[in-house]
Design a protein around this motif. Sequence first.
Motif, PDB file in Angstrom:
ATOM      1  N   HIS A 101      -9.032  10.702   3.118  1.00 23.84           N
ATOM      2  CA  HIS A 101      -8.573  10.111   4.509  1.00 23.84           C
ATOM      3  C   HIS A 101      -8.882   8.697   4.445  1.00 23.84           C
ATOM      4  O   HIS A 101      -7.979   8.018   5.090  1.00 23.84           O
ATOM      5  N   GLY A 102      -9.643   8.193   3.658  1.00 20.83           N
ATOM      6  CA  GLY A 102      -9.933   7.011   3.634  1.00 20.83           C
ATOM      7  C   GLY A 102      -8.782   5.978   2.916  1.00 20.83           C
ATOM      8  O   GLY A 102      -8.415   4.848   3.295  1.00 20.83           O
ATOM      9  N   LEU A 103      -8.097   6.572   1.951  1.00 21.37           N
ATOM     10  CA  LEU A 103      -6.877   6.254   1.188  1.00 21.37           C
ATOM     11  C   LEU A 103      -5.833   6.340   2.333  1.00 21.37           C
ATOM     12  O   LEU A 103      -4.835   5.147   2.109  1.00 21.37           O
TER      13      LEU A 103
ATOM     14  N   SER B 122       0.644  -1.319   0.081  1.00 22.06           N
ATOM     15  CA  SER B 122      -0.036  -0.152   0.113  1.00 22.06           C
ATOM     16  C   SER B 122       0.820   1.386  -0.160  1.00 22.06           C
ATOM     17  O   SER B 122       0.199   2.511  -0.129  1.00 22.06           O
ATOM     18  N   LEU B 123       2.320   1.172   0.002  1.00 18.75           N
ATOM     19  CA  LEU B 123       2.878   2.495  -0.224  1.00 18.75           C
ATOM     20  C   LEU B 123       2.642   2.692  -1.526  1.00 18.75           C
ATOM     21  O   LEU B 123       2.977   4.036  -1.895  1.00 18.75           O
ATOM     22  N   THR B 124       1.951   1.956  -2.518  1.00 22.54           N
ATOM     23  CA  THR B 124       1.647   2.392  -3.575  1.00 22.54           C
ATOM     24  C   THR B 124       0.548   3.652  -3.801  1.00 22.54           C
ATOM     25  O   THR B 124       0.727   4.604  -4.697  1.00 22.54           O
ATOM     26  N   LYS B 125       0.166   3.596  -2.666  1.00 23.63           N
ATOM     27  CA  LYS B 125      -1.159   4.753  -2.443  1.00 23.63           C
ATOM     28  C   LYS B 125      -0.503   6.128  -2.368  1.00 23.63           C
ATOM     29  O   LYS B 125      -1.082   7.108  -2.533  1.00 23.63           O
TER      30      LYS B 125
ATOM     31  N   ALA C  74      -8.741   4.066  -3.225  1.00 27.32           N
ATOM     32  CA  ALA C  74      -7.609   4.044  -4.267  1.00 27.32           C
ATOM     33  C   ALA C  74      -8.434   3.950  -5.641  1.00 27.32           C
ATOM     34  O   ALA C  74      -7.986   4.757  -6.719  1.00 27.32           O
ATOM     35  N   VAL C  75      -9.289   3.117  -6.026  1.00 24.30           N
ATOM     36  CA  VAL C  75      -9.718   2.797  -7.161  1.00 24.30           C
ATOM     37  C   VAL C  75     -10.853   3.948  -7.398  1.00 24.30           C
ATOM     38  O   VAL C  75     -10.746   4.388  -8.573  1.00 24.30           O
TER      39      VAL C  75
ATOM     40  N   VAL D 185      -3.350   0.665  -8.782  1.00 26.42           N
ATOM     41  CA  VAL D 185      -3.439   1.935  -8.156  1.00 26.42           C
ATOM     42  C   VAL D 185      -3.393   1.558  -6.567  1.00 26.42           C
ATOM     43  O   VAL D 185      -3.457   2.555  -5.778  1.00 26.42           O
ATOM     44  N   ASP D 186      -3.559   0.592  -6.101  1.00 28.78           N
ATOM     45  CA  ASP D 186      -3.859   0.048  -4.803  1.00 28.78           C
ATOM     46  C   ASP D 186      -2.803  -0.607  -4.014  1.00 28.78           C
ATOM     47  O   ASP D 186      -2.733  -0.862  -2.901  1.00 28.78           O
ATOM     48  N   GLY D 187      -1.795  -1.310  -4.843  1.00 26.55           N
ATOM     49  CA  GLY D 187      -0.651  -1.891  -4.137  1.00 26.55           C
ATOM     50  C   GLY D 187      -0.814  -3.450  -4.038  1.00 26.55           C
ATOM     51  O   GLY D 187       0.008  -4.333  -3.295  1.00 26.55           O
ATOM     52  N   LEU D 188      -1.923  -3.922  -4.594  1.00 25.80           N
ATOM     53  CA  LEU D 188      -2.092  -5.469  -4.524  1.00 25.80           C
ATOM     54  C   LEU D 188      -0.929  -6.202  -5.308  1.00 25.80           C
ATOM     55  O   LEU D 188      -0.491  -5.681  -6.404  1.00 25.80           O
ATOM     56  N   PRO D 189      -0.729  -7.406  -4.726  1.00 23.55           N
ATOM     57  CA  PRO D 189       0.565  -8.111  -5.475  1.00 23.55           C
ATOM     58  C   PRO D 189       0.426  -8.283  -7.023  1.00 23.55           C
ATOM     59  O   PRO D 189      -0.563  -8.538  -7.498  1.00 23.55           O
ATOM     60  N   ASP D 190       1.629  -7.762  -7.529  1.00 21.48           N
ATOM     61  CA  ASP D 190       1.840  -8.077  -8.954  1.00 21.48           C
ATOM     62  C   ASP D 190       3.352  -8.080  -9.241  1.00 21.48           C
ATOM     63  O   ASP D 190       3.994  -7.015  -8.769  1.00 21.48           O
ATOM     64  N   PRO D 191       3.741  -8.796 -10.116  1.00 23.95           N
ATOM     65  CA  PRO D 191       5.289  -9.001 -10.507  1.00 23.95           C
ATOM     66  C   PRO D 191       5.854  -7.564 -11.114  1.00 23.95           C
ATOM     67  O   PRO D 191       6.840  -7.058 -10.860  1.00 23.95           O
ATOM     68  N   ASN D 192       4.871  -6.878 -11.756  1.00 26.41           N
ATOM     69  CA  ASN D 192       5.346  -5.719 -12.430  1.00 26.41           C
ATOM     70  C   ASN D 192       5.029  -4.546 -11.468  1.00 26.41           C
ATOM     71  O   ASN D 192       5.140  -3.137 -11.960  1.00 26.41           O
ATOM     72  N   LEU D 193       4.789  -4.611 -10.439  1.00 22.95           N
ATOM     73  CA  LEU D 193       4.694  -3.556  -9.347  1.00 22.95           C
ATOM     74  C   LEU D 193       5.880  -3.495  -8.333  1.00 22.95           C
ATOM     75  O   LEU D 193       6.014  -4.585  -7.629  1.00 22.95           O
TER      76      LEU D 193
END
Length: 392
Positions: free
Chosen positions: A129-131, A75-78, A140-141, A175-183
């Motif tokens: 705030h929620g983000l 979630s540091l992506t946020k 985030a979405v 946009v939210d940080g859920l696991p992905d090899p390209n993130l």
Amino acid sequence: MLARSRFFTRIFCLFLCLLTISGTAALADTGTPTPLLPIPPAPGLPAIRSYALMDYSTGQVIAAKSEHMKLAPASLTKLMTAYLTYQSLQGGTLTLNEQIPISNTAWKAGGSSMFVQPGLPVTVDQLLHGLLIDSGNDAAVALAEAVGGSQSGFVTLMNDAAQRLGLTDTHYSNVDGLPDPNLYTSALDVALLSRALLQQYPQITKITVEKSYTYNKITQRSWNPVLFRDPTADGLKTGLTDASGYCIDATALRNGRRLIAVVMGGPSWSGSTNAVEALLDYGYRFFVNHPVYQAGQKVGEITRADLSPMQVPVGVAQAVSITAPKGRFSQVKTQLQLNPGLQAPVQKGQAVGVLVFTLDGKVLKTVPAVALESAGKAGWLGRLFNKARQSL
């Protein structure tokens, strides 16, 4: 007779004391400098995969470990989601009180949530705030759709912004940080992004300092454990997945000085919090900031026969401060390195080189050096005259 003997004994003792004091003063006046205690090494933190400690004001990295290692950010992506949202607010395409429609995609986003629903009113301010407090993937979405039109469009904006900010270890795929090899990102890039957020949108800390947030009668505690440990901390974000480990991006303000501490791949919330506090304490205890140059101050000059005038003052466009270990500022060396490929003419404000600050052979900071005045291209007669002046 006995009284006279005692009198002379006292005089002799007084004489010896004076000799001792005189000798001590002489030793103290030898001019031998008191040796400085060495600055201890940065915390090792073996349980942390990567970290970076940055001074907010100077942008210098005080301590780091594997700071370029590309890791899952969770979630540091946020942080980037927030950055682009604030950018849209600044540009006027969004307003804080504007209500955002919630799509089914946002409503059904997995993971942490602020519990938005289609048809339930929610503003940009509430979503921020929620983000940042609830770490809501649904927030985030919703913000990504509002800013970028779609999640894929927003991801393109995220990567464009990362490139502009110089986040060379970072690539976004959602946009939210859920696991992905390209993130992926690095501790250094998180620190750089955090500094940009704090510089451009300092109002973010009014949200990230809050320890809880209530939306739709649901109160959630902030995910940031540093807020509950350190009263000087006021942000910024955390992240956790199986791939990322316990990540904390923290910032604190002590006696008017702000530091940013990023730890990634920690073993637990308590372990990562301890690491953050160790880094912050290290930076505040052993390093200080020193003003070096004022904006527009001259640091050197260009002397070239093909310029008219031949000599051009060189300085810094903005005020310059450096972060140095306590007691070592006097040993910092400064070198002006001019661009060898510089061509005439030269415009006022044009970057003509760099100013490099070093300590013990290590670069502390590099800042652009600019021309403080304009200079045209000298004609053949002018070049001949300038060369004659140089030979004198």
